[in-house]
Every structure is written in C-alpha cells, then in structure tokens.
Design a protein around this motif. Structure first.
Motif, PDB file in Angstrom:
ATOM      1  N   PRO A   1     -14.232 -12.249  -7.745  1.00 12.30           N
ATOM      2  CA  PRO A   1     -13.151 -11.344  -7.337  1.00 12.30           C
ATOM      3  C   PRO A   1     -11.877 -12.052  -6.892  1.00 12.30           C
ATOM      4  CG  PRO A   1     -15.254 -10.577  -6.482  1.00 12.30           C
ATOM      5  CD  PRO A   1     -15.512 -11.924  -7.080  1.00 12.30           C
ATOM      6  N   GLN A   2     -11.986 -13.153  -6.141  1.00 12.66           N
ATOM      7  CA  GLN A   2     -10.789 -13.841  -5.676  1.00 12.66           C
ATOM      8  C   GLN A   2     -10.171 -14.735  -6.748  1.00 12.66           C
ATOM      9  OE1 GLN A   2     -12.166 -14.943  -1.313  1.00 12.66           O
ATOM     10  NE2 GLN A   2      -9.968 -15.312  -1.547  1.00 12.66           N
ATOM     11  N   GLY A   3     -10.931 -15.034  -7.799  1.00  8.63           N
ATOM     12  CA  GLY A   3     -10.412 -15.876  -8.860  1.00  8.63           C
ATOM     13  C   GLY A   3     -11.144 -17.203  -8.928  1.00  8.63           C
ATOM     14  N   PHE A   4     -10.916 -17.932 -10.008  1.00  6.45           N
ATOM     15  CA  PHE A   4     -11.595 -19.187 -10.319  1.00  6.45           C
ATOM     16  C   PHE A   4     -11.417 -20.183  -9.168  1.00  6.45           C
ATOM     17  CE2 PHE A   4     -11.571 -23.165 -13.105  1.00  6.45           C
ATOM     18  CZ  PHE A   4     -12.961 -23.216 -13.215  1.00  6.45           C
TER      19      PHE A   4
ATOM     20  N   SER B   1      -6.283 -21.856   3.475  1.00 10.45           N
ATOM     21  CA  SER B   1      -7.630 -22.156   2.990  1.00 10.45           C
ATOM     22  C   SER B   1      -7.812 -21.488   1.631  1.00 10.45           C
ATOM     23  CB  SER B   1      -8.675 -21.622   3.973  1.00 10.45           C
ATOM     24  OG  SER B   1      -8.657 -20.200   3.995  1.00 10.45           O
ATOM     25  N   VAL B   2      -8.844 -21.905   0.886  1.00 14.04           N
ATOM     26  CA  VAL B   2      -9.083 -21.278  -0.414  1.00 14.04           C
ATOM     27  C   VAL B   2      -9.436 -19.800  -0.246  1.00 14.04           C
ATOM     28  CG1 VAL B   2      -9.741 -23.386  -1.632  1.00 14.04           C
ATOM     29  CG2 VAL B   2     -11.480 -22.089  -0.382  1.00 14.04           C
ATOM     30  N   GLN B   3      -9.978 -19.428   0.927  1.00 11.88           N
ATOM     31  CA  GLN B   3     -10.308 -18.025   1.166  1.00 11.88           C
ATOM     32  C   GLN B   3      -9.058 -17.168   1.370  1.00 11.88           C
ATOM     33  OE1 GLN B   3     -11.907 -20.564   2.851  1.00 11.88           O
ATOM     34  NE2 GLN B   3     -13.736 -20.452   1.524  1.00 11.88           N
ATOM     35  N   GLN B   4      -7.934 -17.828   1.643  1.00 13.64           N
ATOM     36  CA  GLN B   4      -6.683 -17.099   1.835  1.00 13.64           C
ATOM     37  C   GLN B   4      -5.892 -16.942   0.538  1.00 13.64           C
ATOM     38  OE1 GLN B   4      -5.676 -19.699   5.531  1.00 13.64           O
ATOM     39  NE2 GLN B   4      -4.353 -17.891   5.678  1.00 13.64           N
ATOM     40  N   ILE B   5      -6.416 -17.430  -0.583  1.00 10.16           N
ATOM     41  CA  ILE B   5      -5.719 -17.389  -1.860  1.00 10.16           C
ATOM     42  C   ILE B   5      -6.451 -16.434  -2.801  1.00 10.16           C
ATOM     43  CG2 ILE B   5      -4.955 -18.731  -3.853  1.00 10.16           C
ATOM     44  CD1 ILE B   5      -4.888 -21.183  -1.987  1.00 10.16           C
ATOM     45  N   VAL B   6      -5.712 -15.494  -3.369  1.00 13.34           N
ATOM     46  CA  VAL B   6      -6.252 -14.520  -4.314  1.00 13.34           C
ATOM     47  C   VAL B   6      -5.486 -14.662  -5.629  1.00 13.34           C
ATOM     48  CG1 VAL B   6      -6.738 -12.086  -4.760  1.00 13.34           C
ATOM     49  CG2 VAL B   6      -6.726 -12.944  -2.398  1.00 13.34           C
ATOM     50  N   LEU B   7      -6.193 -14.846  -6.722  1.00  5.45           N
ATOM     51  CA  LEU B   7      -5.554 -14.949  -8.033  1.00  5.45           C
ATOM     52  C   LEU B   7      -5.295 -13.554  -8.598  1.00  5.45           C
ATOM     53  CD1 LEU B   7      -7.527 -17.903  -9.660  1.00  5.45           C
ATOM     54  CD2 LEU B   7      -5.505 -17.957  -8.195  1.00  5.45           C
ATOM     55  N   VAL B   8      -4.136 -13.386  -9.226  1.00  8.96           N
ATOM     56  CA  VAL B   8      -3.724 -12.099  -9.796  1.00  8.96           C
ATOM     57  C   VAL B   8      -3.114 -12.337 -11.173  1.00  8.96           C
ATOM     58  CG1 VAL B   8      -3.354 -10.895  -7.611  1.00  8.96           C
ATOM     59  CG2 VAL B   8      -1.522 -12.300  -8.558  1.00  8.96           C
TER      60      VAL B   8
ATOM     61  N   LEU C   1      -0.714  -4.670  -5.794  1.00  9.00           N
ATOM     62  CA  LEU C   1      -1.808  -4.679  -4.825  1.00  9.00           C
ATOM     63  C   LEU C   1      -1.282  -4.562  -3.394  1.00  9.00           C
ATOM     64  CD1 LEU C   1      -4.110  -7.465  -6.338  1.00  9.00           C
ATOM     65  CD2 LEU C   1      -4.377  -4.984  -6.526  1.00  9.00           C
ATOM     66  N   ILE C   2      -0.189  -5.266  -3.104  1.00  9.34           N
ATOM     67  CA  ILE C   2       0.390  -5.202  -1.765  1.00  9.34           C
ATOM     68  C   ILE C   2       0.898  -3.790  -1.469  1.00  9.34           C
ATOM     69  CG2 ILE C   2       2.315  -6.033  -0.344  1.00  9.34           C
ATOM     70  CD1 ILE C   2       1.950  -8.759  -1.813  1.00  9.34           C
ATOM     71  N   ALA C   3       1.544  -3.173  -2.450  1.00 15.39           N
ATOM     72  CA  ALA C   3       2.034  -1.811  -2.264  1.00 15.39           C
ATOM     73  C   ALA C   3       0.879  -0.847  -2.007  1.00 15.39           C
ATOM     74  CB  ALA C   3       2.841  -1.369  -3.486  1.00 15.39           C
TER      75      ALA C   3
ATOM     76  N   VAL D   1      -5.976 -10.151   5.343  1.00 13.48           N
ATOM     77  CA  VAL D   1      -5.176  -9.531   4.285  1.00 13.48           C
ATOM     78  C   VAL D   1      -5.688  -9.965   2.912  1.00 13.48           C
ATOM     79  CG1 VAL D   1      -2.869  -9.376   3.270  1.00 13.48           C
ATOM     80  CG2 VAL D   1      -3.156  -9.353   5.764  1.00 13.48           C
ATOM     81  N   ALA D   2      -6.038 -11.242   2.773  1.00 15.57           N
ATOM     82  CA  ALA D   2      -6.572 -11.732   1.495  1.00 15.57           C
ATOM     83  C   ALA D   2      -7.847 -10.988   1.124  1.00 15.57           C
ATOM     84  CB  ALA D   2      -6.830 -13.232   1.581  1.00 15.57           C
ATOM     85  N   LYS D   3      -8.697 -10.736   2.110  1.00 19.07           N
ATOM     86  CA  LYS D   3      -9.936  -9.990   1.836  1.00 19.07           C
ATOM     87  C   LYS D   3      -9.625  -8.561   1.410  1.00 19.07           C
ATOM     88  CE  LYS D   3     -12.889 -12.658   4.980  1.00 19.07           C
ATOM     89  NZ  LYS D   3     -13.698 -12.627   6.231  1.00 19.07           N
ATOM     90  N   ALA D   4      -8.672  -7.920   2.090  1.00 15.68           N
ATOM     91  CA  ALA D   4      -8.310  -6.544   1.737  1.00 15.68           C
ATOM     92  C   ALA D   4      -7.672  -6.477   0.356  1.00 15.68           C
ATOM     93  CB  ALA D   4      -7.375  -5.968   2.794  1.00 15.68           C
ATOM     94  N   LEU D   5      -6.838  -7.463   0.017  1.00 16.94           N
ATOM     95  CA  LEU D   5      -6.225  -7.503  -1.307  1.00 16.94           C
ATOM     96  C   LEU D   5      -7.270  -7.719  -2.396  1.00 16.94           C
ATOM     97  CD1 LEU D   5      -3.017  -9.590  -0.510  1.00 16.94           C
ATOM     98  CD2 LEU D   5      -3.091  -7.183  -1.180  1.00 16.94           C
ATOM     99  N   THR D   6      -8.283  -8.526  -2.101  1.00 18.42           N
ATOM    100  CA  THR D   6      -9.370  -8.738  -3.054  1.00 18.42           C
ATOM    101  C   THR D   6     -10.120  -7.436  -3.311  1.00 18.42           C
ATOM    102  OG1 THR D   6      -9.628 -11.026  -2.305  1.00 18.42           O
ATOM    103  CG2 THR D   6     -11.456 -10.070  -3.530  1.00 18.42           C
ATOM    104  N   ASP D   7     -10.346  -6.655  -2.264  1.00 15.59           N
ATOM    105  CA  ASP D   7     -10.990  -5.350  -2.435  1.00 15.59           C
ATOM    106  C   ASP D   7     -10.142  -4.434  -3.311  1.00 15.59           C
ATOM    107  OD1 ASP D   7     -13.070  -6.201  -0.846  1.00 15.59           O
ATOM    108  OD2 ASP D   7     -12.358  -5.198   0.968  1.00 15.59           O
ATOM    109  N   GLN D   8      -8.815  -4.426  -3.057  1.00 17.76           N
ATOM    110  CA  GLN D   8      -7.928  -3.618  -3.880  1.00 17.76           C
ATOM    111  C   GLN D   8      -7.964  -4.076  -5.337  1.00 17.76           C
ATOM    112  OE1 GLN D   8      -5.836  -0.933  -3.385  1.00 17.76           O
ATOM    113  NE2 GLN D   8      -6.814  -0.694  -1.388  1.00 17.76           N
ATOM    114  N   LYS D   9      -8.001  -5.375  -5.525  1.00 13.11           N
ATOM    115  CA  LYS D   9      -8.044  -5.937  -6.877  1.00 13.11           C
ATOM    116  C   LYS D   9      -9.293  -5.462  -7.617  1.00 13.11           C
ATOM    117  CE  LYS D   9      -8.543 -10.444  -9.152  1.00 13.11           C
ATOM    118  NZ  LYS D   9      -8.593 -11.907  -8.930  1.00 13.11           N
ATOM    119  N   MET D  10     -10.432  -5.451  -6.932  1.00 14.63           N
ATOM    120  CA  MET D  10     -11.666  -4.996  -7.573  1.00 14.63           C
ATOM    121  C   MET D  10     -11.603  -3.516  -7.908  1.00 14.63           C
ATOM    122  SD  MET D  10     -14.831  -7.059  -5.789  1.00 14.63           S
ATOM    123  CE  MET D  10     -14.453  -6.550  -4.107  1.00 14.63           C
TER     124      MET D  10
END
Length: 485
Positions: free
Chosen positions: A164-167, A186-193, A202-204, A348-357
């Motif tokens: 979900p967060q990306g490669f 951290s890598v957990q704070q980075i989400v690929l889009v 996703l932010i909107a 926020v990164a976790k919430a954005l990942t949920d939105q991405k899914m």
C-alpha cells in the motif's frame, strides 16, 4: 494564420460539404475543444470572412446554425458568444473590481480544453504552453536500461498487488534524497503515489470538507483548482510579486478566511518562476502555526534547481510537523512515468495510505521499480545536470524573443523552465489565435482560481524554438493594435 476551410478534414466517404457546413464543423470543433470557451465572443463576421476567404453571408449562416444547435448565443449589437452548456461546466464571469480578486471561488474550474489539446500538439516546438520538456531533451536510455535490468529478474515478483505505501527500496532511496534536502523522514512517513495529481487528490479527500477554505497561488498550477472545488472547497488566491508570494496579503487572508490549508511551490513556482527565501518560508510557517492551517509543499520542479540556488523548502524548516511535502519525477524523466511521493507526519502518512487503498488499492509497482533502478544506477544526477544546462542555453534567447515581441516579463529566473509574461492583450484571444496557427499556448486565466481575463501568459522556454513563433505572436499583437519593440 487561419486554417482554410478546404483544409478542414472531412470524414471518410462523407458527401461534399458546403462552405457553411465546413464553417459549422470548424466552430463546433473549436468550442468542443475549449478553444472558444463559454462566454467568449466569437470572431466578428467581417474578420472570420476575411480569415476563411468566404462571404459574410456564409459566416452569418454558419453562426445562425451554431445558435440553433445550442453552441452560440446571438446578442443584438454585440455579436455572437459561446453559450454556456451543461457539458461545458460552469464558467460564470467573476465579480468586477480589485476586491473580487480576494473572494473565494465556488464554481467548477474548466481546464479540459488545454488538457485535451496538449495531446494534439504536433511538435513540442509548437507547444510553448506545454508543461513538460521535449522528448528529445530527456534520456530514454535511462528508462530502457532500467527495464532491461528488470527483465533479467524473476517475473514472479511483479505478479502481486504490491504494498500500500509503495515499493520499499524506492522509499528508502527517497529517504536518502530527502536527507540531502535537509528533510528528515522515516520510510514509514513516505507514501508513493501516481504523480503530484494523485497526491493532491488524496490530501483533498483526507482534509477538505465542503465549505473549507484552501489558499492557492494566484497564479498557480491550474489542475489542482478543480480538484479542491469538486471537494466543496472555497479557493482564495494569494497574489505574487517578483519577489515571491505577497505575504502581507496572505496574512490578511488567513486572518479573514481561517483556511484549512495553503498549497504552494516553494522552489521555481509555476508559472512565475519565483522561489522562497528563508525569511519568507519562516513567516509562512509562523502564520500556519498562529492560524492553525496545513501547508502542502509541491516540489515537482526541485530537481531543476541547481545546487546553491537561493531557495528554501518549508519542509526543511518544519521537519514535517505541519508541512506535507510532495515530489515527482515526471518533469525530468518522462511525463508518463507516473511515480510521485508524499512525505508527511507519521499519522498523516498512515491516513493517506488508507485513502490510497480506498481509491485504487496500490500504485503500479512496475513503475516504482523502474524509477528505483534509474535512481540507483548512478546516471540520474548527470542527466538532471544536462537538463539544467540545456534550459540555461535557451533562457536568454527566449527572453529576448519575448521582449522583442513586446511582452513584459514578470521576472527572469536563472533556473527552471517557465517564463510568466504580460502580453498586453487578452491572452485567451491570443491562445485561440495561436491554436488556429497550429500552436498551443496557455492563457493566464487558467492559472487563476477565478479564471479571470488577463493579459498574462506562461511560456515553456524549452518549447519556443519554432522559427515561425515570433512572427505569429507579433502578428496577433499587430491585429490587436499593439506592436513589439
């Protein structure tokens, strides 16, 4: 130069069309493609008859048919105007006066005509309004070599959904790149889009509710306007000066509107080319703290900024406490390599990942693996240096051409790909005239959240090389009653 009617293509095996039929088809196509947009005045009967080499009777008959088909309105004593149609979206005229420039925008933003015509431009040299670099400036071998390297690996690893967060290896590589920009993540704070556009989406979705205020640049990247408006936001435009955003105006806006967020290019802003100083960045963060709003920092042009360039990123000062940082590689590698990233506070990164899914599960890992190979095989930095050098080699030439034509530049940045120029004429009309001559220009109205009529226009310096461009621009100025220097 206008396209003669006898050169307008007819469908295969279509019966012979009259001049009126051809002119009707020409008008419908220009309106459908948003060359002539709702509310715009059509060329006068006399002018169109001269341009097309037909009689005034033919033009009148064609215009009357377009009225009957719902494309035009006839206004007695004023001429023919493009009709507001349901399929065209809302393009209500903005309120008049200086105070209207500070009012929020609540109508649907229509940029479809530009996005559609971007794909119809025959050559980049005829696309000064394009937002990307010519293909022959980019290095296809970087992509080819990455694909070749991947082909030697087992294909089984490409058969799953991805994460979900990306490669993960790419996120680790991006963590290193962010450290070079003095941004700790951290890598957990980075989400690929899939590019900046999906990141903004996703932010909107996560933050913006109907009635919330979002502050954007005026001018600024137009595609995000529609995304926020569709989410129910009120857009307020922050004006720019040649030194960067007008921070006194921003302070008045945030005190009045209490925004949910501010969206900004800190480095090589699109379209003005301005970059934030450390003092400006610090003041923006002070306002964000005082008035409790989020800052979304779009760094898509960051790699075109050479080392030592006087620019400050908000995230380097804030360290992802209140700033959400976005990056992408579409401007430097390939427009269709849709890989971008978001760096944000951990929650926020976790919430954005949920939105991405929820929106699309995961992003294509194949693209992410290609980008990882490009970044780690050691050639990307030299490629970017070459791009900066090529932009430097055409910047002065393009500047002189525009100034000689009679345009006034907002400023001449020493980096980046855009120049923001005052043409002295209605830039919507100039864009329409250029389209007729086979050029794609981007009118300044698109860069305003109000889509207000303006004389300003953005030029991509990499795409201004066609030798007929100066004459086309000068010819329109002459017709409009202006002459270059």
């Amino acid at each position: 130069m206008s396209v003669p009617l006898d050169q307008i293509p007819a469908p295969h095996d279509a019966p012979q069309r009259t001049l009126v039929d051809q002119l009707v088809q020409w008008g419908r196509r220009r309106i459908d493609e948003r060359v002539f947009r709702p509310g715009m005045r059509m060329p006068s009967i006399r002018k169109l008859a001269l341009d097309k080499g037909v009689s005034r009777f033919t033009v009148v008959e064609a215009y009357e048919r377009l009225v009957a088909h719902g494309y035009l309105d006839s206004r007695r004593g004023s001429g023919f105007f493009v009709r507001e149609r349901a399929s065209a979206g809302s393009n209500a005229a903005p309120a008049q006066g200086a105070s209207a420039e500070r009012e929020p925008v609540e109508n649907t933003i229509d940029v479809v005509w530009l996005l559609r015509n971007m794909l119809h431009t025959s050559t980049p040299a005829k696309g000064p309004g394009l937002g990307y670099l010519p293909g022959n400036w980019l290095d296809g071998e970087l992509i080819t070599n990455a694909l070749r390297s991947m082909s030697r690996q087992s294909g089984a690893q490409l058969l799953g959904f991805g994460t979900p967060q990306g490669f993960l290896p790419l996120r680790q590589q991006l963590q290193t790149r962010l450290e070079e920009l003095e941004i700790g993540a951290s890598v957990q704070q980075i989400v690929l889009v899939s590019g900046i556009t999906q990141g903004i989406d996703l932010i909107a979705r996560l933050y913006v509710k109907p009635g919330d205020t979002v502050i954007v640049g005026d001018p600024a990247w137009f595609q995000m306007f529609g995304r926020f408006v569709s989410q129910g936001a009120r857009l307020v435009g922050m004006p720019y000066t040649p030194d960067g955003p007008d921070l006194d105006a921003l302070e008045a806006m945030v005190a009045t509107w209490r925004p949910k967020m501010l969206v900004i290019n800190s480095v090589l802003q699109n379209p003005t080319g301005t970059s934030l100083t450390a003092a400006q960045a610090f003041r923006i963060l002070q306002l964000a703290q005082t008035y409790d709003f989020i800052v979304v920092e779009d760094d898509i042009y960051g790699d075109l900024c050479p080392p030592g360039y006087p620019a400050t990123r908000l995230a380097s000062l804030d360290q992802l406490k209140r700033v959400i940082f976005l990056g992408s590689f579409s401007k430097t590698l390939a427009a269709n390599l849709r890989v971008g990233y978001i760096a944000a506070p951990l929650d926020v990164a976790k919430a954005l990942t949920d939105q991405k899914m929820l929106v699309g599960m995961t992003t294509p890992e194949l693209n992410e693996r290609v980008l990882y190979k490009v970044l780690t095989e050691g050639h990307y930095r030299r490629h970017v240096e070459r791009l900066r050098g090529r932009l430097d080699s055409v910047r002065d030439k393009t500047t002189r051409m525009l100034e000689k034509t009679g345009f006034r530049l907002f400023l001449t940045p020493s980096a980046g790909m855009f120049l923001w120029a005052d043409t002295g004429v209605d830039s919507d009309a100039l864009a329409a005239a250029a389209h007729e001559a086979g050029f794609l220009l981007t009118p300044g109205s698109l860069f305003s959240p109000h889509q207000s009529p303006t004389t300003w226009m953005r030029f991509n310096i990499a795409n201004c090389g066609d030798p007929t461009l100066p004459a086309m621009l000068a010819g329109h100025l002459e017709k409009a009653g202006r002459r270059g220097g």
